[in-house]
Design a protein around this motif. Structure first.
Motif, mmCIF file in Angstrom:
data_model
loop_
_atom_site.group_PDB
_atom_site.id
_atom_site.type_symbol
_atom_site.label_atom_id
_atom_site.label_comp_id
_atom_site.label_asym_id
_atom_site.label_seq_id
_atom_site.Cartn_x
_atom_site.Cartn_y
_atom_site.Cartn_z
ATOM 1 N N GLU A 66 44.935 34.572 39.511
ATOM 2 C CA GLU A 66 43.626 34.214 38.955
ATOM 3 C C GLU A 66 42.528 34.591 39.933
ATOM 4 O OE1 GLU A 66 44.035 30.261 36.106
ATOM 5 O OE2 GLU A 66 43.351 30.028 38.156
ATOM 6 N N PHE A 82 32.493 26.976 37.549
ATOM 7 C CA PHE A 82 33.363 27.993 38.131
ATOM 8 C C PHE A 82 34.219 28.602 37.021
ATOM 9 C CE2 PHE A 82 32.414 24.921 41.400
ATOM 10 C CZ PHE A 82 32.113 25.692 42.505
ATOM 11 N N ARG A 116 37.645 30.922 35.976
ATOM 12 C CA ARG A 116 38.983 31.383 36.372
ATOM 13 C C ARG A 116 39.351 32.535 35.445
ATOM 14 N NH1 ARG A 116 42.065 25.913 35.643
ATOM 15 N NH2 ARG A 116 43.883 27.227 36.021
ATOM 16 N N VAL A 126 38.942 33.330 40.953
ATOM 17 C CA VAL A 126 38.042 32.187 40.824
ATOM 18 C C VAL A 126 36.657 32.608 41.303
ATOM 19 C CG1 VAL A 126 37.539 29.843 41.620
ATOM 20 C CG2 VAL A 126 39.892 30.511 41.117
ATOM 21 N N TYR A 145 32.076 32.797 45.801
ATOM 22 C CA TYR A 145 31.242 31.610 45.561
ATOM 23 C C TYR A 145 29.784 31.886 45.932
ATOM 24 C CZ TYR A 145 35.931 29.674 45.750
ATOM 25 O OH TYR A 145 37.256 29.440 45.525
ATOM 26 N N THR A 174 43.813 38.469 46.357
ATOM 27 C CA THR A 174 43.712 37.056 46.779
ATOM 28 C C THR A 174 42.288 36.509 46.876
ATOM 29 O OG1 THR A 174 43.604 37.190 49.227
ATOM 30 C CG2 THR A 174 45.786 37.421 48.207
#
Lengths: 266, 304
Positions: free
Chosen positions: B147, B138, B140, B149, B105, B101
């Motif tokens: 996915e 970004f 994916r 990210v 960033y 999950t």
């Protein structure tokens, strides 16, 4: 509001090309020089003062008080500043913009925001064909910035779009996102036929899955973290995507090896 | 200087320049974010043996993260930018990409760019897609669970590594309680990590060794079981010493963490078995950052 306002002296007898008449050009000029600027009109050059009453101070925004369907190229090539049109405009408004803000109170003709690479266009009404698309003979459409259409968009919106964001509050005509290369489109209303043919990459948000060419493949409904990210990072889409955690993801155009996606609320 | 019966020795911690970055890792639940954070910052106590020093800076509420999910803020430091560029994608790929999950960033926008998805995206084997939002890209990456990210890259900062202080206590238990109190207070300071287990080091080192090839060895001057056999820094009543090591994004952050940690230890005081606060240095000739304990603790209370 400070700035220069242009008010048509009479209905235009021919099409007027205002390409290049942008805030960065008009704002530094004294009114007298502005009046002597020449613009193409029906195959000849006409002084601006012959077409418009010109008032105001040479700074701030550029305001066209009454729009006209024969006013082409409004805001084309803008790089900064603000241009407001209190009414409708003709073709090529905001074409090739790279910065600044263009607000149009009415409808716009064809090629609105075509090939723009930055800045922002806010259109209150409907757009003609090829909004945010590539111009004739050009390889890429809108590649940056935001094109926000308050009404419907005509055929071929986002054709060859390569980046940036196009939001269409109403319906989109046929051939939406044809040959799309990258970027994001959001459509609030119905979608015309033949959407996405030749789509390579990019994302189109829709409410309901439209009729798509044979090269599109339904991958099912998925929980996508990217939806949360986009909703928080893109103000223009935050209301649209609020509460979206899942999306039905249709990928295409696989006939050309494309990896574009149509996302409908799951 | 005496604070609550605890001697603050007239010395300084000697620290070194490091290059660091911050990652924001999010997940569906705080627990999974924490698992990802702990895994990513595992085996990262010292650059000497681990190639980097890393830790969880703090946990993040959903409203603090880019995707609105709970997360953790991680700091990773290396001796130079080249090393940082190598270790970060490795840890990202092995510990965050693999963790259910998660998304990852950039936590620092300025400075030289450290690749994140810029390299990891190729795991997608051509199925990866990107989305440019503003000036940021970004990626994916499709994975079996859904996915992944991830930001294309993150920024970096020239930070400080090896800030430290030593807790000299009467017994092992009392040293540990004091160290725990220091860590509990220091983790609230933004911009720092305590890279050792639980934030505490029991095996502080000195430079060099009698054995060829060893860069560091046990800091015998602070080993209570060697008192009397080697030149010792420990008075007779000290039975145990623990060290807190601090890495931070700036001199100020490390100094503040030092102040907060020593304050917490001194709040326990001599009654809790704390005898003195000391610090590790190399005579001031190796590291450009000097954290003078008494200057940092000036105004903290009683002196003698």
């Amino acid at each position: 509001m400070s700035g220069v306002s242009l008010k048509p002296r009479a209905p235009f007898e021919a099409r007027v090309d205002l390409s290049g008449l942008t805030p960065e050009v008009t704002c530094p000029l004294p009114l007298r020089e502005l009046e002597h600027l020449e613009v193409p009109c029906g195959g000849r050059s006409v002084k601006l003062a012959e077409l418009f009453f010109i008032e105001g101070a040479p700074d701030g925004v550029l305001l066209i008080e009454i729009g006209d369907v024969r006013l082409d190229g409004v805001g084309a090539g803008m790089t900064k500043g603000e241009l407001i049109v209190d009414g409708l405009v003709g073709a090529f408004a905001g074409r090739g913009m790279s910065g600044g803000m263009l607000r149009i109170g009415g409808d716009a003709g064809d090629f609105l925001g075509s090939e723009m690479s930055g800045g922002r266009i806010e259109l209150a009404g409907n757009a003609g064909s090829h909004a945010g698309a590539a111009g004739s003979g050009s390889r890429r459409g809108l590649s940056g910035g935001v094109l926000a259409i308050g009404g419907d968009a005509g055929p071929r919106a986002a054709e060859r779009q390569r980046g940036g964001l196009i939001t269409i509050a109403g319906a989109a005509g046929e051939g939406l996102a044809t040959d799309m290369i990258a970027g994001t489109v959001s459509v609030g209303g119905a979608i015309g036929p033949l959407m996405g043919r030749g789509m390579k990459r990019g994302t189109v948000f829709v409410d309901a899955v439209p009729e798509l060419p044979a090269g599109f493949v339904d991958t099912g409904t998925h929980e996508l973290v990217a939806l949360r990210l986009i909703a928080r990072r893109v103000p223009e889409l935050s209301a649209r995507l609020e509460g979206w955690t899942h999306a039905r993801r249709i990928v295409g155009d696989t006939l050309i090896g494309g990896q574009g996606e149509v996302l409908a609320r799951g | 200087m005496i604070l609550n019966g605890v001697e603050i020795r007239d010395t300084f911690a000697e620290a070194f320049p490091m290059v660091g970055t911050r990652l924001i890792v999010t997940a569906d639940t705080p627990e999974w974010a924490l698992i990802a954070g702990r895994t990513t910052t595992g085996f990262a106590t010292s650059v000497i043996g681990c190639g980097c020093e890393a830790g969880i800076e703090r946990t993040l509420l959903p409203e603090e993260t880019p995707d609105g999910r709970p997360g953790v803020s991680l700091l990773i430091f290396a001796m130079d930018f080249g090393s940082l560029k190598k270790v970060v994608p490795l840890r990202l790929g092995q510990c965050v990409l693999t963790c259910p999950t998660t998304a990852c960033y950039a936590g620092i926008e300025g400075g030289k760019r450290v690749p994140l998805a810029k390299t990891i995206r190729y795991f997608g084997d051509g199925h990866q897609i990107s989305k440019k939002i503003g000036d940021k890209r970004f990626w994916r990456v499709p994975v079996m669970e859904g996915e992944f990210v991830c930001d294309e890259d993150t920024g970096s900062v020239e930070g400080v590594g090896g800030g430290n202080f030593l807790i000299l206590a009467r017994s092992r238990g009392e040293a540990l309680k004091a160290a725990e109190a220091a860590v509990a207070a220091m983790v609230q300071v933004p911009g720092i990590i305590l890279p050792f287990p639980g934030g505490v080091v029991r095996s502080g080192s000195k430079v060099g060794s009698k054995y060829k090839g060893l860069f560091a060895s046990s800091n015998d001057a602070y080993c209570p079981t060697l008192r009397g056999t080697v030149p010792s820094q420990l008075p007779a009543e000290v039975g145990s010493v623990l060290e807190i090591v601090i890495d931070g994004v700036s001199f100020e952050a490390v100094a503040e963490a030092t102040r907060v940690g020593i304050t917490a230890v001194c709040a326990l005081g001599a009654e809790a078995g704390v005898v003195a606060i000391d610090a590790g240095n190399y005579g001031g000739n190796l590291g450009p950052f000097h954290f003078k304990l008494r200057e940092i603790m000036q105004g903290a209370g009683e002196t003698a």
